[in-house]
Design an enzyme around this catalytic site. Structure first.
Site, mmCIF file in Angstrom:
data_model
loop_
_atom_site.group_PDB
_atom_site.id
_atom_site.type_symbol
_atom_site.label_atom_id
_atom_site.label_comp_id
_atom_site.label_asym_id
_atom_site.label_seq_id
_atom_site.Cartn_x
_atom_site.Cartn_y
_atom_site.Cartn_z
ATOM 1 N N SER A 240 -1.096 4.627 -4.553
ATOM 2 C CA SER A 240 -0.630 5.460 -5.653
ATOM 3 C C SER A 240 -1.131 4.903 -6.997
ATOM 4 C CB SER A 240 0.899 5.568 -5.605
ATOM 5 O OG SER A 240 1.367 6.584 -6.446
ATOM 6 N N ASP A 311 -0.106 16.093 0.272
ATOM 7 C CA ASP A 311 0.475 15.292 -0.803
ATOM 8 C C ASP A 311 1.016 16.207 -1.903
ATOM 9 O OD1 ASP A 311 0.992 13.547 -2.985
ATOM 10 O OD2 ASP A 311 -0.493 12.124 -2.228
ATOM 11 N N HIS A 344 2.677 11.815 0.376
ATOM 12 C CA HIS A 344 2.250 10.833 -0.629
ATOM 13 C C HIS A 344 2.361 9.389 -0.148
ATOM 14 C CE1 HIS A 344 1.063 9.376 -4.488
ATOM 15 N NE2 HIS A 344 2.210 8.771 -4.702
#
Length: 379
Positions: A240, A311, A344
């Protein structure tokens, strides 16, 4: 009807629907889908066990005494079927990764997946053959400038190194939370792995985040040999926001703007791995660009970019677009791997999807590090 049955059926049904059909247009439902995807998309088997046990005990105990109760039982059965579908979707990552590795000319690692751990204790990451050394300081900033190190207990010398940065929007997160199954697996294969904290918002900003990341790389080159690491092979990785840091580190080696006080340190890396990463600009008015796109270069190191196809936080198209632009600019390989139905945070647990990603990273790491040293056992 006991509350202990109603509550899990309603909660898991809503979460299961949000995972199966990710709601992108509505903020509240999208938030449910995002949070459900963090756990349920990777660990549906645990929810399946819980709901099955609850349903069997409720029916066997004679607690279903009304038509509404039996409707709820039917809903629970459909939810169980949905959880099975989610698990089957996760299994699709393995053949996708195999095809990806074959097309990329990368050799799949020879290892057995830990199926008992996947099915029963996927949240446990430790391995008996890996030593975990905690809280090594790489700067004067206390806890936020500390790192953990993972290495095989046999203490292999000349081992390739991997440095990992956690995600959390640059505002949260810590070094012992993300990609730990990957770090333990690579350490078992003979790597020296590092997971590092860095200073966070709101007290600190972009320059602090990036200079901290570069300090970790400089630390690995200087002190890694003390723990068996080879400074000639340093792969940087992140999840991320950590993937944003990873890309910037890989594309700005030795840039004095981001190395205040250690301008002469070698912060180049052998390769970069971006997992579910945001790879655009930060919403900050700064004196330097904050997007990796602004630092594309023909001598960029090899990249592996892995992103979830579902995502909800960072659409896969954004990562794919960056990979295409970087691939056009760079003379080195840029690999993009899209995970079917991945959301995610796919790198938290021992799930089938993340085990497949581990295979991809191990194969990529072996290709950029000819010195990878097996420990003598299949990891």
């Amino acid at each position: 009807m006991p509350f202990g049955f109603v509550f899990p059926v309603v909660l898991l049904t809503v979460a299961t629907l949000a995972v199966l059909v990710p709601p992108r247009r509505f903020r509240v439902l999208g938030g449910i889908g995002l949070w459900a995807g963090r756990v349920l998309n990777e660990l549906p088997q645990l929810a399946f066990y819980l709901l099955l046990l609850t349903t069997v005990l409720t029916v066997a105990g004679g607690d279903v005494t009304s038509p509404a109760g039996w409707v709820l039982v039917v809903v629970a059965v459909f939810c169980l079927a949905g959880l099975a579908v989610i698990f089957a979707r996760g299994l699709q990552a393995r053949p996708v990764v195999r095809d990806f590795l074959r097309a990329a000319g990368l050799a799949a690692p020879d290892r057995r997946w830990p199926w008992a751990r996947i099915m029963l204790t996927p949240f446990l990451r430790r391995r008996g053959d890996v030593e975990h050394i905690r809280n090594l300081g790489y700067g004067p900033g206390g806890r936020r400038q500390q790192l953990d190190l993972y290495r095989h207990r046999s203490g292999p010398a000349g081992a390739p190194m991997l440095v990992h940065f956690h995600g959390g929007h640059y505002a949260t997160g810590h070094k012992d939370s993300q990609s730990l199954p990957l770090l333990y697996q690579l350490a078992a294969r003979g790597w020296v792995c590092i997971s590092a904290n860095y200073r966070l918002k709101p007290e600190f900003g972009f320059h602090d985040h990036l200079s901290d990341a570069k300090r970790v790389i400089a630390w690995a080159r200087e002190h890694g040999p003390e723990y068996g690491g080879d400074p000639a092979t340093v792969v940087v990785a992140g999840s991320s926001a950590g993937a944003h840091l990873t890309a910037l580190c890989a594309l700005t080696p030795g840039d004095p703007r981001f190395q205040p006080g250690f301008e002469q340190a070698d912060t180049s890396v052998s390769a970069a791995v971006c997992l579910g990463g945001y790879l655009g600009a930060l919403d900050q008015d700064l004196d330097v660009p904050t997007s990796p796109d602004d630092y594309l270069r023909p001598d960029a190191p090899p990249f592996l970019i892995v992103h979830g196809g579902n995502d909800l936080a960072i659409p896969a198209d954004t990562a794919r677009g960056f990979a295409e632009r970087l691939g056009t600019a760079s003379a080195n390989p840029v690999h993009f791997l899209e995970l079917p139905y991945g959301q995610h945070t796919f790198d938290l647990f021992h799930s089938p999807r993340f085990e497949a990603v581990i295979d991809a990273v191990a194969a990529f790491g072996a290709a950029v590090s000819p010195k990878e040293r097996p420990t003598g056992k299949k990891a």
